[in-house]
Design a protein around this motif. Structure first.
Motif, PDB file in Angstrom:
ATOM      1  N   SER A  80       0.817  -1.216   0.000  1.00  0.00           N
ATOM      2  CA  SER A  80       0.000   0.000   0.000  1.00  0.00           C
ATOM      3  C   SER A  80       0.848   1.263   0.000  1.00  0.00           C
ATOM      4  O   SER A  80       0.350   2.345  -0.324  1.00  0.00           O
ATOM      5  CB  SER A  80      -0.940   0.009   1.211  1.00  0.00           C
ATOM      6  OG  SER A  80      -0.203   0.210   2.414  1.00  0.00           O
ATOM      7  N   THR A  81       2.115   1.150   0.378  1.00  0.00           N
ATOM      8  CA  THR A  81       2.971   2.333   0.490  1.00  0.00           C
ATOM      9  C   THR A  81       3.980   2.464  -0.642  1.00  0.00           C
ATOM     10  O   THR A  81       4.654   3.484  -0.745  1.00  0.00           O
ATOM     11  CB  THR A  81       3.764   2.301   1.820  1.00  0.00           C
ATOM     12  OG1 THR A  81       4.619   1.149   1.836  1.00  0.00           O
ATOM     13  CG2 THR A  81       2.829   2.253   3.012  1.00  0.00           C
ATOM     14  N   ILE A  82       4.091   1.433  -1.493  1.00  0.00           N
ATOM     15  CA  ILE A  82       5.123   1.461  -2.528  1.00  0.00           C
ATOM     16  C   ILE A  82       4.523   1.538  -3.926  1.00  0.00           C
ATOM     17  O   ILE A  82       3.375   1.181  -4.151  1.00  0.00           O
ATOM     18  CB  ILE A  82       6.047   0.220  -2.457  1.00  0.00           C
ATOM     19  CG1 ILE A  82       5.262  -1.059  -2.825  1.00  0.00           C
ATOM     20  CG2 ILE A  82       6.685   0.100  -1.075  1.00  0.00           C
ATOM     21  CD1 ILE A  82       6.126  -2.296  -2.970  1.00  0.00           C
ATOM     22  N   GLY A  83       5.355   2.007  -4.863  1.00  0.00           N
ATOM     23  CA  GLY A  83       5.059   1.906  -6.285  1.00  0.00           C
ATOM     24  C   GLY A  83       6.212   1.154  -6.913  1.00  0.00           C
ATOM     25  O   GLY A  83       7.344   1.217  -6.428  1.00  0.00           O
ATOM     26  N   ALA A  84       5.935   0.415  -7.987  1.00  0.00           N
ATOM     27  CA  ALA A  84       6.995  -0.385  -8.605  1.00  0.00           C
ATOM     28  C   ALA A  84       6.845  -0.389 -10.120  1.00  0.00           C
ATOM     29  O   ALA A  84       5.752  -0.645 -10.645  1.00  0.00           O
ATOM     30  CB  ALA A  84       6.965  -1.818  -8.080  1.00  0.00           C
ATOM     31  N   ALA A  85       7.940  -0.068 -10.792  1.00  0.00           N
ATOM     32  CA  ALA A  85       8.024  -0.198 -12.250  1.00  0.00           C
ATOM     33  C   ALA A  85       9.133  -1.208 -12.500  1.00  0.00           C
ATOM     34  O   ALA A  85      10.319  -0.867 -12.400  1.00  0.00           O
ATOM     35  CB  ALA A  85       8.327   1.141 -12.903  1.00  0.00           C
TER      36      ALA A  85
END
Length: 325
Positions: A80-85
């Motif tokens: 819920s706290t991270i973004g990932a590419a």
């Protein structure tokens, strides 16, 4: 209470069945708002580390806390706290860029009144407004990577994982992505964990870098500090007459240990630093060796990798990391 945007890793291990330890007991800490560059050749353990930190792959042993949450016991809170590419963008060729962002705003649970404004904001931010209603199947590689970054930012993550985000991109697309990453860290205090094979990328973007080789971190620090450890520059001399290469090497060997360089020239790490350059020129002149090209090279991150591992980082061909078991 201030949000914890750090990454803390202790003795992290990932071992594959019938395979090597892809990650072999690493320790690292990424501070809130920091851009951390994770360098290494293919197969070194970079992507495996990212998969564990993003809860997509369980560690064999050790621990990792992302945004203050344990990646094994508190996976949903981490996500819920991270973004990932990640390396492979999960894009549908039949959908438009705008369709992808609208869908992502729904999946992330953004309030309905906010979805359209957030979509338009991110399209503009990554430079895809004009291409928003084109199908992604017609996007260039750079456009797809920028859309993937926008998707990772929909829910305003505190920590962003970018796994080799610029591999295969042209110079213009790479520079645009660099600018966006720098803006995120500077303007919003987003913590960025960036894996890359490009030395220039780490030098430009990273506040600190960690160099991983064969599953272990072999060096860590700011790019400037790591290069300062090497300290001494190298000099490369290319003789006018290729037959003089042997004698050129003999002359330069008086001033330091040989290092990798052009096949047409001789290169050494200067024991006395760049102050010895004049002495090198005089010695070559005394020996009657005509020089076509003489270059002084400042220490680089590749020099750091070479010093720590005995091999060059750039262009190193190694086996790819095994698939998750």
């Amino acid at each position: 209470m201030r949000a914890d945007n750090s990454i803390v890793v202790e003795s992290l291990v990932r071992e594959f069945k019938k395979g090597p330890r892809a990650v072999d007991g690493i320790d690292l800490r990424v501070e809130p708002g920091e851009i951390y560059g994770f360098l290494g050749p293919n197969g070194a353990g970079k992507s495996t580390t990212v998969l564990m930190l993003t809860t997509l792959l369980p560690p064999t042993s050790g621990s990792a806390r992302v945004a203050g949450f344990d990646v094994v016991r508190e996976g949903p809170k981490v996500r819920s706290t991270i973004g990932a590419a990640l390396q492979e963008a999960a894009l549908d060729a039949l959908l438009t860029g705008r369709d992808h962002l609208r869908l992502q705003t729904m999946l992330q649970g953004l309030p309905k009144p906010e979805r359209q404004s957030r979509t338009e904001e991110l399209l503009e931010r990554v430079g895809l407004t004009e291409a928003a209603d084109r199908k992604v199947g017609g996007y260039s590689g750079g456009m797809k990577r920028r859309l993937d970054l926008a998707l990772a930012l929909v829910h305003r993550p505190r920590i962003l994982f970018l796994d080799e985000p610029t591999t295969g991109l042209d110079v213009q697309s790479r520079s645009a992505l660099w600018e966006e990453v720098q803006r995120l860290a500077a303007d919003r205090g987003v913590t960025v964990f960036l894996t890359t094979q490009y030395l220039e990328e780490a030098d430009v973007l990273a506040d600190r870098v960690g160099i991983i080789d064969r599953g272990r971190i072999v060096a860590e620090g700011t790019p400037e500090a790591l290069k300062a450890e090497i300290g001494r520059p190298s000099v490369e001399a290319v003789p006018q007459d290729p037959e003089e290469l042997g004698r050129t090497r003999e002359v330069l060997a008086r001033f330091g240990e040989p290092v990798a360089g052009s096949t047409k020239g001789a290169s050494v790490r200067l024991a006395g630093g760049d102050a010895e350059l004049a002495e090198v020129v005089r010695a070559l002149d005394t020996e009657g060796i005509d020089i076509q090209e003489l270059q002084l090279h400042a220490p680089t991150l590749d020099d750091v990798f070479l010093a720590k591992t005995g091999r060059s980082l750039e262009g190193e061909a190694v086996a790819p990391e095994p698939a998750p078991a």
